[in-house]
Design a protein around this motif. Structure first.
Motif, PDB file in Angstrom:
ATOM      1  N   HIS A  53      33.481   0.276  76.547  1.00 55.72           N
ATOM      2  CA  HIS A  53      34.734  -0.434  76.270  1.00 55.72           C
ATOM      3  C   HIS A  53      34.881  -0.581  74.762  1.00 55.72           C
ATOM      4  O   HIS A  53      34.481  -1.581  74.181  1.00 55.72           O
ATOM      5  CB  HIS A  53      34.722  -1.816  76.951  1.00 55.72           C
ATOM      6  N   TYR A  76      38.383  -1.931  82.514  1.00 53.63           N
ATOM      7  CA  TYR A  76      37.059  -2.103  81.885  1.00 53.63           C
ATOM      8  C   TYR A  76      36.399  -3.314  82.516  1.00 53.63           C
ATOM      9  O   TYR A  76      37.057  -4.141  83.146  1.00 53.63           O
ATOM     10  CB  TYR A  76      37.203  -2.354  80.372  1.00 53.63           C
ATOM     11  N   ASP A 121      46.329  -1.555  76.273  1.00 51.69           N
ATOM     12  CA  ASP A 121      45.075  -1.104  75.652  1.00 51.69           C
ATOM     13  C   ASP A 121      45.368  -0.847  74.163  1.00 51.69           C
ATOM     14  O   ASP A 121      46.286  -0.106  73.829  1.00 51.69           O
ATOM     15  CB  ASP A 121      44.634   0.202  76.348  1.00 51.69           C
ATOM     16  N   HIS A 124      37.664   6.438  84.236  1.00 51.35           N
ATOM     17  CA  HIS A 124      36.657   6.831  83.233  1.00 51.35           C
ATOM     18  C   HIS A 124      36.089   8.193  83.626  1.00 51.35           C
ATOM     19  O   HIS A 124      35.464   8.333  84.674  1.00 51.35           O
ATOM     20  CB  HIS A 124      35.528   5.794  83.167  1.00 51.35           C
TER      21      HIS A 124
END
Lengths: 788, 260
Positions: free
Chosen positions: A98, A328, A111, A156
């Motif tokens: 992260h 995250y 983000d 991810h």
């Protein structure tokens, strides 16, 4: 009791004078000389590949100091997670990186892609618009079950899937639980959603990084519930600053509800940039930023099954939950659906066999973490909804079914790893029934009917685990930190006292209630005691405020330190009185020799400690200051019974709360007025969740509820006057004050009461096919359920 | 917010002159425009405030006609009381801050599909008076956030014929408390007019079937069985198209009952 209020006195909150007069000192009120301002350029897409970020034009704009991107944080640590879950196969959870600023990909709307530091906020915003971020938009995944399907977009790329962990609890019991279901006389099943919420504290987050070049010391001013934790996480894991070179200050904080526990990227950025630029850097979140960057809460989807025997005894419970982690892992996120949820699934009941499965899932949404109650509201809601449904299916009274299955003997070891030290669920239910006039319900129903309205009554119980937590236990469960609390009691020469505590007050009233305890112990006025908290330069290492732990853990540390003070003061008094230490008694601020009229006042002893002219220096050090660290040996287990009565407008589906009653057992109570206030606030948030609040994303990961135009907060006229009682008190058996904690109870106990009441109203009106409605029970949802 | 110039004329003529520049935009109470500017969603070079112009302020009653200056704030209309249903509507807009800044001219010119005022103007058969002409309310509202106003045209006043009976009932959107559905019913010697706000993707509209039914029988029962098609309704997280279509009937009945 001290004249101005000791333990049990409803003392008015001293801190409210400054809050109500506008003289509070919040982080945004602080300004450092020469400070610059940072504006974060945030992603407006939920998922995308960052092909390039060109900051050259922005950097050349007037007033710009420097523009940072993810590349500036290569070699810097990422935002850490404070808890590691081991899944049902013995594998540790998948834990993605992260970064402080996005690297390679953006993973949710909000983000941060780049940060512009400039002489003014306007200059920073202007420059942010000149940044050219080339983002290749990727398909986003928002729905948890879709995220677990083969072929789903991966949040991810370096993880094997979007599954963070698949947790079974207690895995060894699963076969026995399944067998109990196979043999059950009746099984009640319910699928439900615990809606995603946004905490919305009144004060948005703020961070100011400061760097003292001469001394090489960094300071972070931040809106935190636990400054020492931020110092440890940020210093050790992100920026590599040893704790003696880093100070974290959290001054007055305007509410947190969990969302200000966590270490956020903006804090690390401001601290990092202040050092890089040798200039203070300030960030104040706009409300819009808060919606897309504060950790969200709840967001569980659950199937719960309850097995009963032929006599309506609960024989087993089985749940399967999908828990949203967001993009995250936030600081405490993995612990919320597991150890703060699975361990509470026994509730108030002696169900012998329980199995809880939790699949934690990554999605392209804001990270989800603890929010008032954290896991316990989710547990209580499922359980109290399924018990209510079971009562209806079996045609038995829902209160009687609960009473029949109550735990009545303590201590009680649940099948989900915790031991309730004390409680009396019959007493709180008795108290509740006394408060709500059940026998008058039929008359109230008839009166509502006359006005064309439906009426329903919902009742439920709750139990929660507070006083978080025994370090040796949480260490086994995956916590990467201890969860003790600390206090230093500093007595001044003239007898006044400053208590420095690791518990942080952001609305809880510690500055009033903590002095009540110390004043009571010594027998002096509470006005002689002051609380300091929120500055790592003053308070000893402490773990902060969450999980209704302040009085149970922080208060206990303060009691232990005050006991040390009293023990030392007695030694000094014995010398002054030329008596044996064993004969010294302390009462009402006077030390006296037992059986004589010889005495010496508190102030004389404290003066002697600091002016040791006549002093036993060979036996006792001068000064009067003691520190204690307290680590509990169990959680505390507040419990209670709640009732809600509603009217439903059958034409529009609008629900109105007609009455709400809460009978809580918090053990001993220090300040009943503050406890009332905590319960009121908790119920307001619980009613908010039940009727109004919902954080909604569309399928592309756009936040549809990005402002108060669409995110419905509860307002005064949505809420009734509450009947609140905490006279049922079974003191905690393992902390010195016998206290349990009250901060989250209202938010845990109220959602099932509201939903049970609405379903009851519809059932009574003949809508027998309506067995459940998912929160929030907005008018449109209730109307749709009635007309399905 | 981006930087802009602000002019604050005290006469209509000065305001008209100031608005001649292409990049100028009128600013009344600012309850929509200022938040839009704060979000950097608009970039006017110049704002021309209309609230210091005396002739755009105030409320006058002559016979059965109530004339409200375009820059009169909601709180003043709420306090006036000579058209009770209209005052009641104004008193339910937003919160005290909004009611003391927001203006009737600004609300009508913006024509937010969930705003309250457009339904009052349309149901009352009000005339919207501008610095250039007079526009009947039936011709004024042309679609969501759209009106018959030309560029730079200023709403100077709104003229309401006061009906025999009238009422406004609003069903709140739970978050914003704008109208999820709001219905204004007005009964005059010429018949009944029913205007619905909040519900339609086309903005405020008249419900012809309800008007016909109520003109012959002004009672809630007259609405029973009448429906509006759901196709044109707004569907969002606060209510589906079907729900809004259903509410139009329910709230109309309640408005008729409230009008007595």
């Amino acid at each position: 009791m001290p004249a101005d209020g000791g333990i049990g006195a409803p003392t008015k909150r001293r801190e409210d004078v400054r809050f109500l007069k506008g003289t509070g000192r919040y982080t945004d009120d602080l300004n450092r000389p020469g400070q610059a301002y940072v504006f974060f350029l945030r992603s407006n897409v939920a998922h995308g590949r960052l092909k390039s970020v060109d900051t050259s034009a922005a950097a050349a704009m007037p007033g710009v100091v420097r523009v940072f991107t993810g590349a500036d944080f290569e070699g810097v640590g990422g935002i850490p997670c404070g808890w590691q879950i081991t899944d049902k196969h013995g594998e540790v959870m998948q834990e993605p990186a992260h970064p402080v600023l996005a690297q390679g990909k953006v993973r949710h709307v909000g983000d941060p892609i780049a940060a512009v530091v400039a002489d003014s906020l306007e200059a920073a915003r202007d420059a942010a618009e000149a940044i050219e971020a080339d983002i290749e938009e990727l398909p986003a995944v928002v729905d948890m079950k879709a995220a677990l399907q083969d072929g789903s977009p991966k949040v991810h790329d370096d993880l094997t899937s979007n599954l963070c962990y698949d947790w079974g609890f207690v895995e060894e019991n699963k076969a026995a639980v399944d067998e109990a279901f196979a043999n059950a006389a009746h099984v009640t099943t319910l699928e439900l959603v615990n809606n995603r919420l946004i905490a919305n504290p009144m004060e948005p987050r703020v961070a100011i990084g400061d760097f003292d070049q001469a001394g090489g010391n960094s300071t972070l001013y931040t809106t935190s519930q636990n400054p020492h934790v931020i110092r440890l996480l940020m210093g050790a894991f992100v920026l590599g600053i040893p704790e003696h070179k880093l100070r974290v200050v959290a001054p007055d904080v305007g509410g947190g509800f969990g969302s200000k526990i966590f270490h956020y990227a903006e804090e690390a950025f401001c601290t990092f940039a202040a050092k890089a630029l040798n200039r203070p850097v300030k960030w104040t979140a706009s409300r819009s930023e808060a919606f897309m960057s504060d950790a969200h809460g709840r967001d569980h989807v659950t199937t719960i099954e309850l097995a009963l025997d032929g006599d309506n005894n609960f024989t087993a419970l089985r749940t399967e939950t999908h828990a949203n982690m967001g993009a995250y892992l936030s600081t405490f996120a993995p612990s919320v659906p597991t150890w703060l949820h699975g361990t509470l699934m026994a509730g108030n009941y002696k169900t012998p066999l329980i199995y809880v499965n939790v699949k934690a899932v990554f999605t392209n949404t804001v990270p989800v973490d603890a929010y008032r109650g954290a896991g316990r509201p989710e547990a209580s809601y499922q359980l109290e909804r399924v018990v209510d449904k079971a009562a209806r299916e079996l045609g038995v009274d829902p209160i009687a079914l609960r009473r029949q299955n109550f735990v009545t003997e303590f201590p009680y070891a649940t099948p989900v790893a915790v031991e309730y030290d004390t409680g009396d669920y019959v007493a709180t239910m008795d108290k509740l029934e006394e408060m709500i006039d059940i026998s008058g319900f039929e008359a109230r129903l008839a009166e509502s009917k006359k006005r064309g309205k439906l009426r329903g009554l919902g009742v439920n119980c709750y139990i929660e685990a507070c006083g978080i937590a025994p370090s040796n236990l949480v260490g086994q469960l995956g916590a990467r930190a201890g969860l003790y609390e600390s206090a230093t009691v500093r007595v001044n020469a003239t007898g006044g006292i400053v208590v420095m505590t690791g518990s942080h007050s952001h609305g809880q009233g510690h500055e009033t209630s903590f002095p009540q305890v110390v004043a009571e112990m010594i027998g002096i006025d509470a006005s002689m005691v002051e609380i300091e908290h929120g500055d790592t330069a003053n308070a000893p290492m402490g773990m902060g405020t969450y999980g209704s732990r302040s009085i149970a853990v922080g208060g206990s540390a303060m009691v232990r330190a005050t006991e040390k003070i009293i023990a030392k003061a007695k030694k000094i008094a014995a010398h002054l009185l030329e008596a044996s230490e064993a004969d010294i008694e302390l009462k009402d601020g006077q030390f006296s020799v037992a059986g004589t009229d010889k005495s010496v006042a508190w102030g004389d002893v404290t003066l002697a400690a600091y002016v040791p002219h006549n002093y036993p220096l060979e036996e006792v050090e001068p000064g009067l200051e003691e520190t204690a660290f307290y680590d509990p040996n169990n959680f505390t287990f507040p419990s209670g019974a709640y009732a809600c009565e509603v009217e439903v407008d059958p034409e529009t589906g609008k629900v109105t709360i007609e009455s709400f009653a809460a009978a809580d057992d918090f053990g001993n109570v220090i300040n009943p007025m503050i406890v009332d206030g905590q319960v009121h606030g908790g119920i307001a948030q619980g009613i908010g969740q039940a009727l109004l609040e919902a954080c909604v994303y569309d399928e592309d990961g756009q936040l549809l509820t990005g402002s108060y135009m669409d995110y419905a907060m509860p307002r005064a006229d949505d809420l009734p006057f509450y009947a609140v009682d905490h006279s049922c008190q079974t003191p905690c058996t393992h902390n010195p004050l016998g206290v349990k904690g009250c901060g989250e109870a209202g938010a845990i106990g109220s959602p099932p009461a509201v939903v049970n009441a609405v379903v009851d109203a519809l059932q009574r009106a003949g809508k027998t096919n309506v067995t459940h409605i998912d929160m929030p029970l907005s008018p449109s949802r209730v109307w749709a359920a009635m007309n399905q | 917010m981006y930087a802009f110039d602000l002019e604050r004329p005290t006469t209509l003529a000065d305001a008209q002159a100031a608005l001649k520049s292409d990049e100028a935009q009128p600013l009344s109470g600012g309850q929509t425009l200022i938040p839009t500017l704060k979000q950097r969603l608009a970039m006017p070079e110049k704002l021309v405030s209309l609230t210091a112009i005396a002739e755009l302020q105030g409320i006058t009653k002559e016979g059965d006609t109530l004339t409200i200056g375009g820059a009169t704030c909601h709180a003043d209309v709420a306090a006036d009381g000579s058209y009770p249903a209209l005052s009641a509507l104004a008193g339910q807009i937003g919160d005290p801050h909004v009611r003391n800044r927001g203006t009737i001219g600004g609300s009508l010119a913006n024509n937010d599909p969930s705003a309250c005022y457009p339904s009052a103007a349309l149901a009352s058969g009000a005339a919207i008076v501008t610095d250039r002409r007079e526009i009947a309310s039936d011709d004024f509202f042309t679609g969501m956030f759209e009106t018959a106003l030309d560029e730079g045209e200023i709403v100077t006043s709104v003229r309401f014929p006061i009906p025999e009976r009238a009422a406004y009932v609003k069903f709140d959107q739970p978050a914003s408390r704008f109208a999820l559905v709001g219905v204004f019913v007005a009964k005059t010697a010429d018949g009944v007019r029913v205007a619905v706000t909040g519900a339609s993707e086309g903005g405020v509209f008249r419900w012809a079937e309800a008007e016909a039914a109520l003109s012959s029988d002004f009672s809630p029962a007259a609405i029973e069985g009448l429906t509006v098609p759901s196709d044109d309704m707004i569907g969002d997280i606060h209510g589906t198209k079907d729900y809004r279509a259903h509410l139009v009937g329910v709230i109309t009945k309640r408005a008729v009952a409230a009008a007595g």
